[in-house]
Design a protein around this motif. Structure first.
Motif, PDB file in Angstrom:
ATOM      1  N   ASP A 193      47.193  53.720  23.102  1.00 42.37           N
ATOM      2  CA  ASP A 193      48.262  54.196  22.203  1.00 42.37           C
ATOM      3  C   ASP A 193      48.691  53.119  21.206  1.00 42.37           C
ATOM      4  O   ASP A 193      49.064  53.434  20.076  1.00 42.37           O
ATOM      5  CB  ASP A 193      49.464  54.685  23.017  1.00 42.37           C
ATOM      6  CG  ASP A 193      49.114  55.906  23.871  1.00 42.37           C
ATOM      7  OD1 ASP A 193      48.023  56.481  23.648  1.00 42.37           O
ATOM      8  OD2 ASP A 193      49.910  56.269  24.766  1.00 42.37           O
ATOM      9  N   LYS A 199      44.409  61.216  18.870  1.00 39.18           N
ATOM     10  CA  LYS A 199      44.857  62.331  19.707  1.00 39.18           C
ATOM     11  C   LYS A 199      45.336  61.761  21.044  1.00 39.18           C
ATOM     12  O   LYS A 199      44.704  60.881  21.619  1.00 39.18           O
ATOM     13  CB  LYS A 199      43.667  63.263  19.927  1.00 39.18           C
ATOM     14  CG  LYS A 199      43.981  64.527  20.697  1.00 39.18           C
ATOM     15  CD  LYS A 199      42.763  65.451  20.669  1.00 39.18           C
ATOM     16  CE  LYS A 199      43.036  66.722  21.454  1.00 39.18           C
ATOM     17  NZ  LYS A 199      42.876  66.568  22.895  1.00 39.18           N
ATOM     18  N   LYS A 200      46.470  62.233  21.515  1.00 41.51           N
ATOM     19  CA  LYS A 200      47.001  61.752  22.794  1.00 41.51           C
ATOM     20  C   LYS A 200      46.096  62.209  23.946  1.00 41.51           C
ATOM     21  O   LYS A 200      45.672  63.354  23.995  1.00 41.51           O
ATOM     22  CB  LYS A 200      48.417  62.280  23.024  1.00 41.51           C
ATOM     23  CG  LYS A 200      49.446  61.670  22.080  1.00 41.51           C
ATOM     24  CD  LYS A 200      49.881  60.293  22.546  1.00 41.51           C
ATOM     25  CE  LYS A 200      50.909  59.667  21.624  1.00 41.51           C
ATOM     26  NZ  LYS A 200      50.315  58.718  20.661  1.00 41.51           N
ATOM     27  N   LYS A 243      46.177  53.428  29.048  1.00 39.58           N
ATOM     28  CA  LYS A 243      46.795  54.408  28.143  1.00 39.58           C
ATOM     29  C   LYS A 243      47.656  53.692  27.109  1.00 39.58           C
ATOM     30  O   LYS A 243      47.605  53.984  25.913  1.00 39.58           O
ATOM     31  CB  LYS A 243      47.632  55.407  28.944  1.00 39.58           C
ATOM     32  CG  LYS A 243      48.281  56.505  28.091  1.00 39.58           C
ATOM     33  CD  LYS A 243      48.920  57.545  28.990  1.00 39.58           C
ATOM     34  CE  LYS A 243      49.829  58.525  28.292  1.00 39.58           C
ATOM     35  NZ  LYS A 243      49.464  58.987  26.983  1.00 39.58           N
ATOM     36  N   LYS A 244      48.444  52.715  27.567  1.00 36.94           N
ATOM     37  CA  LYS A 244      49.318  51.943  26.673  1.00 36.94           C
ATOM     38  C   LYS A 244      48.466  51.194  25.644  1.00 36.94           C
ATOM     39  O   LYS A 244      48.789  51.153  24.452  1.00 36.94           O
ATOM     40  CB  LYS A 244      50.149  50.975  27.513  1.00 36.94           C
ATOM     41  CG  LYS A 244      51.082  50.064  26.728  1.00 36.94           C
ATOM     42  CD  LYS A 244      52.389  50.728  26.374  1.00 36.94           C
ATOM     43  CE  LYS A 244      53.339  49.711  25.749  1.00 36.94           C
ATOM     44  NZ  LYS A 244      54.385  50.298  24.949  1.00 36.94           N
ATOM     45  N   LYS A 293      45.634  62.461  28.211  1.00 35.37           N
ATOM     46  CA  LYS A 293      46.431  62.505  29.448  1.00 35.37           C
ATOM     47  C   LYS A 293      46.205  61.257  30.297  1.00 35.37           C
ATOM     48  O   LYS A 293      45.087  60.718  30.328  1.00 35.37           O
ATOM     49  CB  LYS A 293      46.022  63.727  30.276  1.00 35.37           C
ATOM     50  CG  LYS A 293      46.599  65.039  29.806  1.00 35.37           C
ATOM     51  CD  LYS A 293      46.159  66.122  30.786  1.00 35.37           C
ATOM     52  CE  LYS A 293      46.825  67.446  30.485  1.00 35.37           C
ATOM     53  NZ  LYS A 293      46.383  68.465  31.461  1.00 35.37           N
TER      54      LYS A 293
END
Length: 453
Positions: A154, A161-162, A150-151, A164
């Motif tokens: 990002d 889009k973020k 995830k990191k 989960k």
């Protein structure tokens, strides 16, 4: 009516007895050749080195600067050095005990436990703790792998889009639905080597990038908690984090089982060489990360040092990807003994046939279980401390010493006797206090937590 000669009758009995014993031994050997721990015994000493590095230098290293911020300079340095020395000593004991009975090898931690404490008691003492450690590590690594992915996403694509965390954990788990079908320790040596290289790489990036960033403005080295109770609980929790960083003992006998052994050349020689190399690498990873990370960020450091480091973006993204590769290898190292236990139970106790289908079903269920639990409970820091004290302290810090005292019975008040008792007392204290700190951390974090975030 024909009367049979008693001698002939006895001979027939003996030969049928012998053939049934031979059959039993052959069946036993076939099962051992199929089980993941005992199926391949042609490992080299350097396999032991990188399996040990992969098992030891886990994601725990990234939490060490945070642990330092809760321990403070003096106690932090003492705890780090003491842990390194004690765990190296207990690891040496386990390597020595692997073949202390001539003609027999203790291929699994619980087999050594059964020899030291008796058949039943040995199982009850060792297996639950070993399973808590191994399954606990696998779950924590599911979360770590997902968080690092995830990191990475990002950092590389800040405008996207973020997504989960749940989905990243699933992506990480998908790799294990494939890799978990590698049959034994030797077959994962390539994955393990890649993981060991990655652990050294991201540890180096962590402390080098911290150094490049320099000491932060208004850096503080006081305790982060504002109340005395908070400080004490954080101290306990940090001890658990450090214990988690030294968890390799749970797989050390299983790793040693893959090394060939003869009376002239026992496996402890090459295994110990591998352990020493691994421990030098551990020191090169742990000490710079813990000390430099804390020195640069003080008590504002994050519970994963890579999160405190935002720039340079490409380097931190790369480090997170290294963590993902490393954790893939680590997960496999810790899952292998669990697969071995489950497959042993099914084949030896419940008399299933040792087939590929059985292995396929068992291992997929295990990966799915660790993924699911990781998705439900991703409070990483608290989990580390809780598991760290609860099960890592016994299996790493003092169970080997108790076994050593039970088996070798060193002379009272001799150096060996004192050394073992000091390790037992320190390890026992660790086992009591660190889950308390870890549980408090989980409770505090769970207040702000939404399930399936």
């Amino acid at each position: 009516m024909r009367i049979q000669d008693p001698a002939t009758h006895n001979n027939n009995n003996d030969s049928s007895k012998n053939s049934s014993i031979d059959e039993k031994l052959a069946r036993q050997k076939a099962i051992d050749d199929w089980l993941p721990i005992t199926s391949s015994r042609n490992a080299k000493w350097w396999y032991s080195a990188f399996h040990n590095v992969t098992a030891m230098v886990g994601a725990g290293v990234l939490g060490l600067p945070f642990a330092m911020s809760e321990l403070g300079w003096g106690p932090g340095v003492v705890v780090l050095i003491l842990s390194w020395i004690i765990t190296l000593y207990t690891l040496w004991q386990m390597v020595e005990m692997h073949e202390m009975v001539p003609g027999r090898r203790f291929d699994r931690y619980h087999e050594l436990g059964q020899y030291a404490f008796g058949e039943k008691l040995g199982l009850y003492i060792v297996v639950p703790q070993q399973l808590v450690v191994e399954i606990g590590v696998c779950i924590v690594y599911m979360v770590t792998g997902g968080k690092s992915l995830k990191k990475f996403h990002d950092l590389v694509c800040p405008d996207c889009k973020k997504i989960k965390l749940t989905f990243f954990i699933m992506i990480f788990a998908s790799v294990h639905f494939v890799l978990s079908h590698l049959p034994n320790f030797n077959s994962i040596s390539g994955v393990s080597l890649a993981a060991a290289v990655m652990s050294l790489s991201y540890s180096t990036i962590a402390w080098a990038a911290s150094t490049a960033k320099g000491v932060q403005e208004n850096v503080e080295y006081g305790y982060r908690a504002t109340t005395p109770a908070g400080t004490v609980f954080n101290f306990f929790s940090a001890l658990g984090d450090v214990a988690f960083a030294y968890a390799g003992h749970n797989v050390v006998l299983e790793i040693q089982a893959t090394i060939p052994s003869t009376p002239e050349k026992p496996s402890k020689g090459p295994m110990w060489r591998g352990v020493v190399v691994a421990y030098i690498v551990v020191a090169l990873c742990y000490f710079p990360v813990a000390l430099v990370g804390y020195w640069m960020f003080g008590n504002s450091v994050s519970d994963n040092i890579l999160i405190s480091l935002e720039k340079p973006v490409w380097l931190i993204a790369l480090a997170n990807m290294f963590v993902v590769v490393h954790v893939i290898g680590s997960y496999q190292i810790y899952a292998m003994p669990v697969f071995d236990m489950m497959e042993t139970l099914l084949v030896k106790k419940l008399h299933f046939r040792p087939t590929r289908l059985l292995r396929f079903i068992v291992r997929n269920i295990y990966v799915a279980f660790t993924m699911f639990v990781g998705i439900i409970f991703p409070f990483f820091g608290g989990l580390l401390a809780f598991f760290g004290g609860f099960a890592f302290a016994p299996t790493t810090y003092f169970l080997p010493c108790i076994m050593w005292l039970a088996i070798y019975k060193p002379r009272r008040y001799s150096l060996s006797w004192w050394t073992n008792w000091i390790c037992i007392v320190l390890g026992f204290a660790l086992m009591i206090v660190s889950p308390i700190g870890g549980l408090r951390t989980i409770i505090l974090q769970a207040r702000h937590y939404e399930f399936f975030s």
